[in-house]
Design a protein around this motif. Structure first.
Motif, PDB file in Angstrom:
ATOM      1  N   THR A 242     -73.554 -88.522  35.329  1.00 16.79           N
ATOM      2  CA  THR A 242     -73.318 -88.479  33.881  1.00 16.79           C
ATOM      3  C   THR A 242     -74.633 -88.551  33.116  1.00 16.79           C
ATOM      4  N   ILE A 243     -75.539 -89.448  33.594  1.00 18.85           N
ATOM      5  CA  ILE A 243     -76.839 -89.598  32.923  1.00 18.85           C
ATOM      6  C   ILE A 243     -77.652 -88.305  33.039  1.00 18.85           C
ATOM      7  N   LYS A 244     -77.644 -87.672  34.249  1.00 15.02           N
ATOM      8  CA  LYS A 244     -78.380 -86.420  34.433  1.00 15.02           C
ATOM      9  C   LYS A 244     -77.829 -85.324  33.532  1.00 15.02           C
ATOM     10  N   ALA A 245     -76.496 -85.285  33.419  1.00  8.29           N
ATOM     11  CA  ALA A 245     -75.901 -84.275  32.551  1.00  8.29           C
ATOM     12  C   ALA A 245     -76.315 -84.493  31.105  1.00  8.29           C
ATOM     13  N   LYS A 246     -76.334 -85.734  30.660  1.00  4.17           N
ATOM     14  CA  LYS A 246     -76.739 -86.037  29.293  1.00  4.17           C
ATOM     15  C   LYS A 246     -78.207 -85.675  29.064  1.00  4.17           C
ATOM     16  N   MET A 247     -79.065 -86.000  30.042  1.00  5.82           N
ATOM     17  CA  MET A 247     -80.497 -85.659  29.909  1.00  5.82           C
ATOM     18  C   MET A 247     -80.700 -84.154  29.860  1.00  5.82           C
ATOM     19  N   SER A 248     -79.953 -83.394  30.703  1.00  5.20           N
ATOM     20  CA  SER A 248     -80.071 -81.935  30.687  1.00  5.20           C
ATOM     21  C   SER A 248     -79.653 -81.364  29.339  1.00  5.20           C
ATOM     22  N   ASN A 249     -78.553 -81.936  28.794  1.00  6.16           N
ATOM     23  CA  ASN A 249     -78.111 -81.475  27.468  1.00  6.16           C
ATOM     24  C   ASN A 249     -79.140 -81.799  26.398  1.00  6.16           C
TER      25      ASN A 249
END
Length: 287
Positions: A242-249
């Motif tokens: 979830t954190i990686k997805a948020k950082m990518s966004n």
């Protein structure tokens, strides 16, 4: 000499006074104890005790409660008799129609025994005791209680001597076990001079250890910490995803914002140049 005699007499009188005070205090204490005990007995005799409800089943258990209540001496005979009457439920209350109101608690119990007690002869009870065996679905504790109940009935009928309780119960309990595995595990204790109590504890221990349900529970208990750790790891991996997805966004938004800003700056500078060129050309023409 006179003073010495007087002092000795005073000391003797003081000692006698102390002894008399102790005796008086002891009598007062005994009187208070008797008074309290008497008052308590009066209160207990007035209060009607309660017995387990009896509807025609499990008479021996009900009778044991009634006999124990009667033999304590804490309640009057009337209170015990009334407790017996109150405990009768259902069709068993019809027996009250055949009982005199003046009958004592002991007479009531005898009347109940005639109607609901064991009707087997002593020989039949002894035969049941020596032929009894553990049922397939019966636990060792239930088998032991059933066997001891049969033995006590035989003792009450005078068919078995009470002094042979331990040896008889020990032999019949072990021989009546349904599981050959339990017999093998407890054979040494059975053939030894140990008591029936030790044999019972050993049998229950072996039964619990060899029970598939308990084995499954132990396996589940051992697996529980591992399952908990795996669950925590899975939760951590999900959080990382979830954190990686948020950082990518966020990076994507920042890049888009940077491009928009650069495009805006380029457009702004181009407009400024056009306005400046227009102003310069307009001024030359005027001049």
């Amino acid at each position: 000499m006179k003073y010495d005699d007087i002092n000795r007499r005073l000391e003797a009188l003081k000692q006698k006074e102390s002894v008399l005070k102790d005796k008086v205090q002891q009598k007062n204490d005994n009187y208070m104890i008797r008074e309290v005990t008497t008052n308590d007995r009066i209160k207990l005799s007035i209060r009607i005790p309660t017995l387990p409800s009896f509807d025609g089943k499990n008479f021996e258990e009900w009778k044991l409660e009634a006999v124990c209540m009667m033999r304590t001496g804490l309640y009057s005979d009337y209170a015990v008799s009334q407790a017996i009457r109150n405990s009768l439920k259902g069709d068993t209350r019809r027996i009250l129609l055949t009982i005199k109101l003046s009958e004592t608690a002991e007479e009531l119990i005898a009347k109940m025994t005639e109607n609901f007690g064991e009707v087997k002869s002593g020989e039949r009870i002894v035969q049941d005791f020596y032929s009894a065996k553990q049922n397939e679905t019966e636990a060792c504790s239930a088998w032991r209680i059933r066997l001891e109940a049969l033995f006590q009935q035989a003792v009450n009928k005078g068919e078995i001597e009470d002094c042979k309780t331990d040896n008889n119960l020990k032999e019949r309990f072990w021989r009546g076990l349904n599981s050959e595995q339990l017999k093998s595990a407890t054979r040494v204790l059975y053939e030894s001079s140990d008591s029936f109590e030790k044999l019972k504890r050993k049998t229950r221990l072996e039964e619990e250890e060899n029970n598939p349900v308990n084995a499954t529970e132990k396996t589940l208990v051992n697996q529980q910490p591992t399952d908990n750790r795996l669950k925590v790891l899975d939760e951590m991996l999900e959080r990382l995803k979830t954190i990686k997805a948020k950082m990518s966004n966020m990076k994507k938004r920042n890049l888009e914002g940077k491009r928009e800003y650069e495009s805006y700056e380029a457009t702004k500078s181009s407009d400024q140049e056009r306005r400046q060129n227009k102003h310069t050309n307009g001024g030359r023409y005027y001049r």
